[in-house]
Design a protein around this motif. Structure first.
Motif, PDB file in Angstrom:
ATOM      1  N   CYS A 130       0.824  -1.211   0.000  1.00  0.00           N
ATOM      2  CA  CYS A 130       0.000   0.000   0.000  1.00  0.00           C
ATOM      3  C   CYS A 130       0.856   1.259   0.000  1.00  0.00           C
ATOM      4  CB  CYS A 130      -0.905  -0.007   1.222  1.00  0.00           C
ATOM      5  SG  CYS A 130      -2.012  -1.416   1.270  1.00  0.00           S
ATOM      6  N   VAL A 131       2.020   1.187  -0.599  1.00  0.00           N
ATOM      7  CA  VAL A 131       2.936   2.320  -0.585  1.00  0.00           C
ATOM      8  C   VAL A 131       2.343   3.510  -1.319  1.00  0.00           C
ATOM      9  CG1 VAL A 131       5.208   3.110  -1.325  1.00  0.00           C
ATOM     10  CG2 VAL A 131       4.954   0.848  -0.353  1.00  0.00           C
ATOM     11  N   GLU A 132       1.787   3.272  -2.496  1.00  0.00           N
ATOM     12  CA  GLU A 132       1.237   4.373  -3.291  1.00  0.00           C
ATOM     13  C   GLU A 132       0.091   5.053  -2.551  1.00  0.00           C
ATOM     14  OE1 GLU A 132      -0.693   5.201  -7.695  1.00  0.00           O
ATOM     15  OE2 GLU A 132       0.099   3.214  -7.203  1.00  0.00           O
ATOM     16  N   GLU A 133      -0.808   4.276  -1.978  1.00  0.00           N
ATOM     17  CA  GLU A 133      -1.930   4.846  -1.244  1.00  0.00           C
ATOM     18  C   GLU A 133      -1.462   5.607  -0.008  1.00  0.00           C
ATOM     19  OE1 GLU A 133      -1.778   1.791  -2.419  1.00  0.00           O
ATOM     20  OE2 GLU A 133      -3.552   1.470  -3.645  1.00  0.00           O
ATOM     21  N   PHE A 134      -0.441   5.061   0.644  1.00  0.00           N
ATOM     22  CA  PHE A 134       0.108   5.720   1.821  1.00  0.00           C
ATOM     23  C   PHE A 134       0.701   7.082   1.450  1.00  0.00           C
ATOM     24  CE2 PHE A 134       3.835   6.620   4.499  1.00  0.00           C
ATOM     25  CZ  PHE A 134       3.198   6.787   5.714  1.00  0.00           C
ATOM     26  N   PHE A 135       1.447   7.134   0.347  1.00  0.00           N
ATOM     27  CA  PHE A 135       2.043   8.400  -0.076  1.00  0.00           C
ATOM     28  C   PHE A 135       0.976   9.429  -0.449  1.00  0.00           C
ATOM     29  CE2 PHE A 135       6.129   6.087  -0.948  1.00  0.00           C
ATOM     30  CZ  PHE A 135       6.831   6.733   0.046  1.00  0.00           C
ATOM     31  N   HIS A 136      -0.101   8.998  -1.098  1.00  0.00           N
ATOM     32  CA  HIS A 136      -1.185   9.918  -1.424  1.00  0.00           C
ATOM     33  C   HIS A 136      -1.818  10.491  -0.156  1.00  0.00           C
ATOM     34  CE1 HIS A 136      -1.224   9.443  -5.734  1.00  0.00           C
ATOM     35  NE2 HIS A 136      -1.229   8.111  -5.615  1.00  0.00           N
ATOM     36  N   LEU A 137      -2.062   9.625   0.826  1.00  0.00           N
ATOM     37  CA  LEU A 137      -2.649  10.077   2.082  1.00  0.00           C
ATOM     38  C   LEU A 137      -1.698  11.020   2.819  1.00  0.00           C
ATOM     39  CD1 LEU A 137      -4.851   9.955   4.262  1.00  0.00           C
ATOM     40  CD2 LEU A 137      -3.715   7.907   5.152  1.00  0.00           C
ATOM     41  N   THR A 138      -0.415  10.681   2.867  1.00  0.00           N
ATOM     42  CA  THR A 138       0.570  11.514   3.557  1.00  0.00           C
ATOM     43  C   THR A 138       0.702  12.873   2.874  1.00  0.00           C
ATOM     44  OG1 THR A 138       1.767   9.519   4.190  1.00  0.00           O
ATOM     45  CG2 THR A 138       2.943  11.593   4.385  1.00  0.00           C
ATOM     46  N   HIS A 139       0.701  12.868   1.552  1.00  0.00           N
ATOM     47  CA  HIS A 139       0.802  14.120   0.805  1.00  0.00           C
ATOM     48  C   HIS A 139      -0.391  15.025   1.107  1.00  0.00           C
ATOM     49  CE1 HIS A 139       1.904  16.863  -2.412  1.00  0.00           C
ATOM     50  NE2 HIS A 139       0.662  16.781  -2.875  1.00  0.00           N
ATOM     51  N   CYS A 140      -1.567  14.454   1.112  1.00  0.00           N
ATOM     52  CA  CYS A 140      -2.772  15.226   1.403  1.00  0.00           C
ATOM     53  C   CYS A 140      -2.713  15.790   2.823  1.00  0.00           C
ATOM     54  CB  CYS A 140      -4.009  14.352   1.235  1.00  0.00           C
ATOM     55  SG  CYS A 140      -5.549  15.209   1.625  1.00  0.00           S
ATOM     56  N   ALA A 141      -2.317  14.966   3.782  1.00  0.00           N
ATOM     57  CA  ALA A 141      -2.254  15.412   5.173  1.00  0.00           C
ATOM     58  C   ALA A 141      -1.205  16.511   5.355  1.00  0.00           C
ATOM     59  CB  ALA A 141      -1.937  14.236   6.088  1.00  0.00           C
ATOM     60  N   THR A 142      -0.077  16.398   4.673  1.00  0.00           N
ATOM     61  CA  THR A 142       0.974  17.410   4.771  1.00  0.00           C
ATOM     62  C   THR A 142       0.516  18.723   4.161  1.00  0.00           C
ATOM     63  OG1 THR A 142       2.638  15.664   4.628  1.00  0.00           O
ATOM     64  CG2 THR A 142       3.384  17.905   4.234  1.00  0.00           C
ATOM     65  N   GLN A 143      -0.138  18.654   3.002  1.00  0.00           N
ATOM     66  CA  GLN A 143      -0.633  19.868   2.349  1.00  0.00           C
ATOM     67  C   GLN A 143      -1.701  20.558   3.191  1.00  0.00           C
ATOM     68  OE1 GLN A 143       0.473  21.336  -0.493  1.00  0.00           O
ATOM     69  NE2 GLN A 143       2.098  19.818  -0.411  1.00  0.00           N
ATOM     70  N   CYS A 144      -2.499  19.787   3.873  1.00  0.00           N
ATOM     71  CA  CYS A 144      -3.545  20.350   4.727  1.00  0.00           C
ATOM     72  C   CYS A 144      -2.946  20.967   5.994  1.00  0.00           C
ATOM     73  CB  CYS A 144      -4.536  19.246   5.091  1.00  0.00           C
ATOM     74  SG  CYS A 144      -5.743  19.705   6.349  1.00  0.00           S
ATOM     75  N   ALA A 145      -1.939  20.328   6.574  1.00  0.00           N
ATOM     76  CA  ALA A 145      -1.372  20.760   7.857  1.00  0.00           C
ATOM     77  C   ALA A 145      -0.397  21.925   7.720  1.00  0.00           C
ATOM     78  CB  ALA A 145      -0.678  19.589   8.542  1.00  0.00           C
ATOM     79  N   ALA A 146       0.225  22.097   6.562  1.00  0.00           N
ATOM     80  CA  ALA A 146       1.251  23.123   6.399  1.00  0.00           C
ATOM     81  C   ALA A 146       0.765  24.532   6.728  1.00  0.00           C
ATOM     82  CB  ALA A 146       1.842  23.062   4.995  1.00  0.00           C
ATOM     83  N   PRO A 147      -0.353  24.996   6.181  1.00  0.00           N
ATOM     84  CA  PRO A 147      -0.788  26.358   6.526  1.00  0.00           C
ATOM     85  C   PRO A 147      -1.096  26.531   8.012  1.00  0.00           C
ATOM     86  CG  PRO A 147      -2.071  25.505   4.673  1.00  0.00           C
ATOM     87  CD  PRO A 147      -1.240  24.393   5.184  1.00  0.00           C
ATOM     88  N   LYS A 148      -1.689  25.514   8.619  1.00  0.00           N
ATOM     89  CA  LYS A 148      -2.003  25.583  10.049  1.00  0.00           C
ATOM     90  C   LYS A 148      -0.730  25.634  10.883  1.00  0.00           C
ATOM     91  CE  LYS A 148      -6.220  22.898   9.376  1.00  0.00           C
ATOM     92  NZ  LYS A 148      -6.875  21.618   9.646  1.00  0.00           N
ATOM     93  N   LEU A 149       0.259  24.874  10.454  1.00  0.00           N
ATOM     94  CA  LEU A 149       1.526  24.829  11.192  1.00  0.00           C
ATOM     95  C   LEU A 149       2.230  26.175  11.111  1.00  0.00           C
ATOM     96  CD1 LEU A 149       3.656  23.109  12.672  1.00  0.00           C
ATOM     97  CD2 LEU A 149       4.608  22.558  10.448  1.00  0.00           C
ATOM     98  N   PHE A 150       2.279  26.780   9.950  1.00  0.00           N
ATOM     99  CA  PHE A 150       2.977  28.055   9.803  1.00  0.00           C
ATOM    100  C   PHE A 150       2.236  29.193  10.520  1.00  0.00           C
ATOM    101  CE2 PHE A 150       5.099  25.828   6.284  1.00  0.00           C
ATOM    102  CZ  PHE A 150       6.397  26.049   6.679  1.00  0.00           C
TER     103      PHE A 150
END
Length: 154
Positions: A130-150
Motif C-alpha cells: 500500500c505504498v502508493e496509497e500511503f504516499f497519497h494520504l501523507t501528501h494530502c495530510a501534509t498539504q492540509c497541515a502546512a498552513p495551520k503549522l505556519f
C-alpha cells in the motif's frame, strides 16, 4: 573547477601527517639536566608541588563549580526551549478530515486487501503493498497541515 583544483583536492584528501619536531627536543635537554643533577632536582621538585597543590585544588574546585553552574543553566535553557512538535498532531487531524477522506478510504481498503492476502495460505496472486496509497494520504495530510503549522509558528 580546473584541473589544478582537482589535483589539489585529491592531494589534500589524502591527509598526509604533519611533522612536528619541537616537543622531543625539549625532552632530550631535560633528561640530560636530570642525570647531571639528580639530588638538586629531586629536592626542589618535592618542595614546589607542595606549595602549588592548594592553589591548583582551589582552581579546580572553582572550575568544577563553574562547570556545574553552566550545565544547570544549559539544562534550564533546554527545558525552556523544548516545545512540543505539533506537526504530527496536525497531520493526523488532517488525515482524518473530510479533505483527505478519499485518500484515507483507499488506503484503508488496501490495508484490508493486503491483510487478507497474508492470512490466506492459498492466495497465489501478485503481492500487493500500500505504498502508493500511503504516499497519497501523507501528501494530502501534509498539504492540509502546512498552513495551520505556519500560522502557529508565526
Amino acid at each position: 573547477m580546473g584541473i589544478t583544483d582537482y589535483f589539489s583536492d585529491m592531494i589534500s584528501s589524502l591527509g598526509f601527517p604533519e611533522a612536528q619536531a619541537e616537543a622531543p627536543a625539549e625532552n632530550v635537554e631535560q633528561s640530560n639536566d636530570q642525570e647531571a643533577e639528580p639530588e638538586e632536582k629531586s629536592a626542589e621538585s618535592t618542595e614546589e608541588p607542595a606549595e602549588e597543590e592548594p592553589e591548583q585544588e582551589e582552581e579546580k574546585e572553582e572550575e568544577g563549580e563553574e562547570e556545574e553552574e553552566e550545565e544547570e543553566e544549559e539544562e534550564e535553557e533546554e527545558e525552556e526551549e523544548e516545545a512540543e512538535d505539533i506537526k504530527p498532531q496536525l497531520e493526523e487531524e488532517c488525515a482524518n478530515s473530510s479533505q483527505c477522506a478519499p485518500y484515507k478510504h483507499h488506503y484503508d481498503e488496501c490495508v484490508e486487501r493486503v491483510t487478507r492476502q497474508q492470512e490466506d495460505e492459498d492466495y497465489k496472486g501478485p503481492a500487493e503493498d500500500c505504498v502508493e496509497e500511503f504516499f497519497h494520504l501523507t501528501h494530502c495530510a501534509t498539504q492540509c497541515a502546512a498552513p495551520k503549522l505556519f500560522k502557529t509558528l508565526k
